[in-house]
Design a protein around this motif. Structure first.
Motif, mmCIF file in Angstrom:
data_model
loop_
_atom_site.group_PDB
_atom_site.id
_atom_site.type_symbol
_atom_site.label_atom_id
_atom_site.label_comp_id
_atom_site.label_asym_id
_atom_site.label_seq_id
_atom_site.Cartn_x
_atom_site.Cartn_y
_atom_site.Cartn_z
ATOM 1 N N ASN A 24 -1.161 8.356 5.275
ATOM 2 C CA ASN A 24 -0.838 9.764 5.399
ATOM 3 C C ASN A 24 -0.518 10.049 6.871
ATOM 4 O O ASN A 24 -1.192 9.536 7.771
ATOM 5 N N LYS A 42 2.550 4.600 -0.886
ATOM 6 C CA LYS A 42 2.227 5.720 -1.777
ATOM 7 C C LYS A 42 3.313 6.785 -1.624
ATOM 8 O O LYS A 42 3.455 7.376 -0.553
ATOM 9 N N SER A 43 4.048 7.022 -2.669
ATOM 10 C CA SER A 43 5.150 7.979 -2.592
ATOM 11 C C SER A 43 4.658 9.387 -2.251
ATOM 12 O O SER A 43 5.381 10.187 -1.663
ATOM 13 N N GLY A 44 3.408 9.696 -2.588
ATOM 14 C CA GLY A 44 2.852 11.016 -2.297
ATOM 15 C C GLY A 44 2.780 11.309 -0.811
ATOM 16 O O GLY A 44 2.725 12.480 -0.398
ATOM 17 N N ASN A 45 2.769 10.272 0.016
ATOM 18 C CA ASN A 45 2.732 10.480 1.457
ATOM 19 C C ASN A 45 4.004 11.126 1.991
ATOM 20 O O ASN A 45 4.046 11.590 3.130
ATOM 21 N N ALA A 48 2.505 3.970 3.718
ATOM 22 C CA ALA A 48 1.183 3.361 3.533
ATOM 23 C C ALA A 48 0.047 4.256 4.022
ATOM 24 O O ALA A 48 -1.075 4.167 3.512
ATOM 25 N N GLY A 93 0.806 -1.217 0.000
ATOM 26 C CA GLY A 93 0.000 0.000 0.000
ATOM 27 C C GLY A 93 0.839 1.266 0.000
ATOM 28 O O GLY A 93 0.317 2.350 0.274
#
Length: 487
Positions: free
Chosen positions: A300, A227-230, A298, A225
């Motif tokens: 935020n 997410k590099s955006g986190n 995984a 799960g």
């Protein structure tokens, strides 16, 4: 740098009779500390622990609540930069671990940093250090026990669909009357310890293997799960947030020094203690950074607020089912129980050493001839820690533990420097590299982390130290074995 052929310590000249005014700085010789190893009231501790078991004790005492529970309190302070906070706390622990390794190889006794301070800086500083260790070990046992209850509820919910009511699983002020799970896990650890050090070490080794497997499982599932955006807003609260989180996360590294408290029960302490301390810290730090990186990837970072069982929630969220989270909760229940077991062990051995020196009542130094353990000591400490776990909230316990530990670690770094000046020819099976540089850095890192803690924590610490000093001046100062020897 390990020296396999190190000779036994040279005979240290006895100190001259101290005057009344110099009583606070009287020192216990290194040779006397080593010669008394294992001896207690009515029996002796048994040398039965191998290097592998010492390493497992150190990992068992360190790897647990810091990552399973305290992570949820630290991410809101630092954001994704919580990984840096773990590194900051790890560096602080590393410098102090090097100092512990040198002293443990030279003075392999049960008192850990208390005994090191007694040999280098005198009785008053030793008492202060020992009192900090009582705070470190005793309060951290309670904090870990509180965290254990959170995962026990997750496990019960995922398996049989029920949980322990908040009134029986939360501290007063948090919606409950008593934290019953916290009390129960401390009493279970007490039963293991009463059986003997070797038996307790075997149980701990099994639990350590389980906890490492549980964290590896989390990384495998959690990475799906990721997410590099986190990580886009890496340090949302600046370096101040990282420092605050690092100071709290130092709690995660409390326990690597537990191996040093087993100095009088190790088969080959001069060789094995330094190795066990350093190896355990390397393994623990690598796991902490890896798990924190996957967890923040995984979820935020804002989702961690108020989550004390965040790893289980992340696994459930990523997998879309409760099976993996329940499996992790089962691993966490076993894992955190091993922290309670090993840290409680360390607490009893520190008090054992202080009792032998006359600074605390003799009851803490009595050894059972049947099991080779300080049984009454174990019962008293367990009941005290269990009582704390049942009524005090987790957050208050964590910060109080951190400040006491940081203070004790700072003294250990100073002790290395002092002993090198006063006993430069004493054989050492391990030496901190680069002379005084690392001990000085260790002291400075400890001081930096201490001043990153909030004012309430400092007030609690000040009250604790004041109580300790009153006890010393009214009881320990006149009953100390060094004091009675001068009369």
């Amino acid at each position: 740098m390990l020296d396999q052929g190190a000779a036994p310590p040279a005979t240290e000249p006895s100190a001259p009779k101290a005057s009344r005014l110099s009583a606070l700085t009287r020192r216990k010789s290194v040779d006397t500390l080593v010669a008394e190893g294992g001896k207690g009231e009515g029996g002796t501790l048994r040398r039965s622990l191998s290097m592998w078991q010492l390493t497992m004790i150190s990992i068992g005492a360190t790897l647990g609540t810091g990552i399973f529970v305290v992570l949820g309190d630290s991410v809101p302070k630092a954001g994704p930069a919580v990984t840096l906070a773990f590194v900051l706390a790890g560096l602080t622990a590393l410098f102090s671990a090097l100092s512990y390794a040198e002293l443990a190889g030279s003075i392999p006794v049960a008192g850990s940093s208390y005994s090191y301070a007694y040999a280098t800086m005198g009785e008053l500083v030793a008492w202060v250090c020992g009192w900090c260790l009582v705070l470190e070990y005793g309060v951290s046992v309670a904090a870990v026990a509180v965290g254990w209850g959170e995962y026990l509820n997750e496990l019960l919910d995922g398996t049989i669909g029920v949980t322990i009511p908040a009134v029986l699983s939360s501290a007063p002020g948090e919606g409950g009357i008593i934290n019953l799970p916290g009390l129960i896990v401390v009493l279970l650890a007490m039963v293991f310890l009463l059986g003997g050090a070797k038996e307790s070490a075997r149980a701990n080794t099994i639990m350590v293997v389980v906890k490492i497997a549980a964290l590896v499982l989390f990384c495998a599932v959690g990475f799906m799960g990721f997410k590099s955006g986190n990580y886009a807003d890496f340090m949302p609260l600046g370096m101040a947030g990282v420092s605050a989180a690092g100071a709290s996360l130092f709690f995660s590294y409390i326990g690597f020094d537990a191996a040093s408290t087993a100095g009088e029960e190790a088969k080959n302490p001069q060789r094995d203690l330094p190795r066990a301390i350093m190896l355990s810290l390397i393994i623990v730090t690598a796991l902490y950074v890896l798990v924190a990186a996957v967890a923040v990837g995984a979820w935020n970072w804002k989702e961690f607020e108020g989550s004390e069982a965040s790893l289980t929630a992340i696994m459930n969220d990523v997998s879309g089912q409760t099976f993996w989270g329940t499996l992790l909760a089962a691993g966490a229940v076993i894992s955190i129980a091993s922290v309670v077991l090993t840290v409680l062990y360390g607490q009893t051995r520190v008090l054992f050493a202080m009792s032998r020196d006359g600074l605390v009542p003799k009851a803490f130094g009595k050894v059972s001839g049947k099991t080779g353990t300080p049984r009454l000591n174990t019962v008293i400490v367990s009941l005290f820690c269990g009582a704390l776990a049942s009524v005090i909230p987790l957050g208050k316990l964590v910060d109080a533990t951190s400040i006491g530990t940081l203070f004790a670690f700072a003294l250990v770094n100073i002790a290395v420097i002092v002993l090198r000046r006063t006993r430069p020819d004493m054989p050492r099976t391990f030496r901190v590299p680069l002379g005084w540089l690392f001990p000085v850095l260790g002291f400075l890192f400890c001081a930096y982390n201490m001043f990153s803690l909030d004012s309430v924590t400092w007030v609690v610490f000040g009250i604790w130290m004041a109580v300790g000093l009153v006890f010393y001046f009214l009881y320990g100062m006149s009953r100390s074995r060094l004091a009675t020897a001068e009369k």
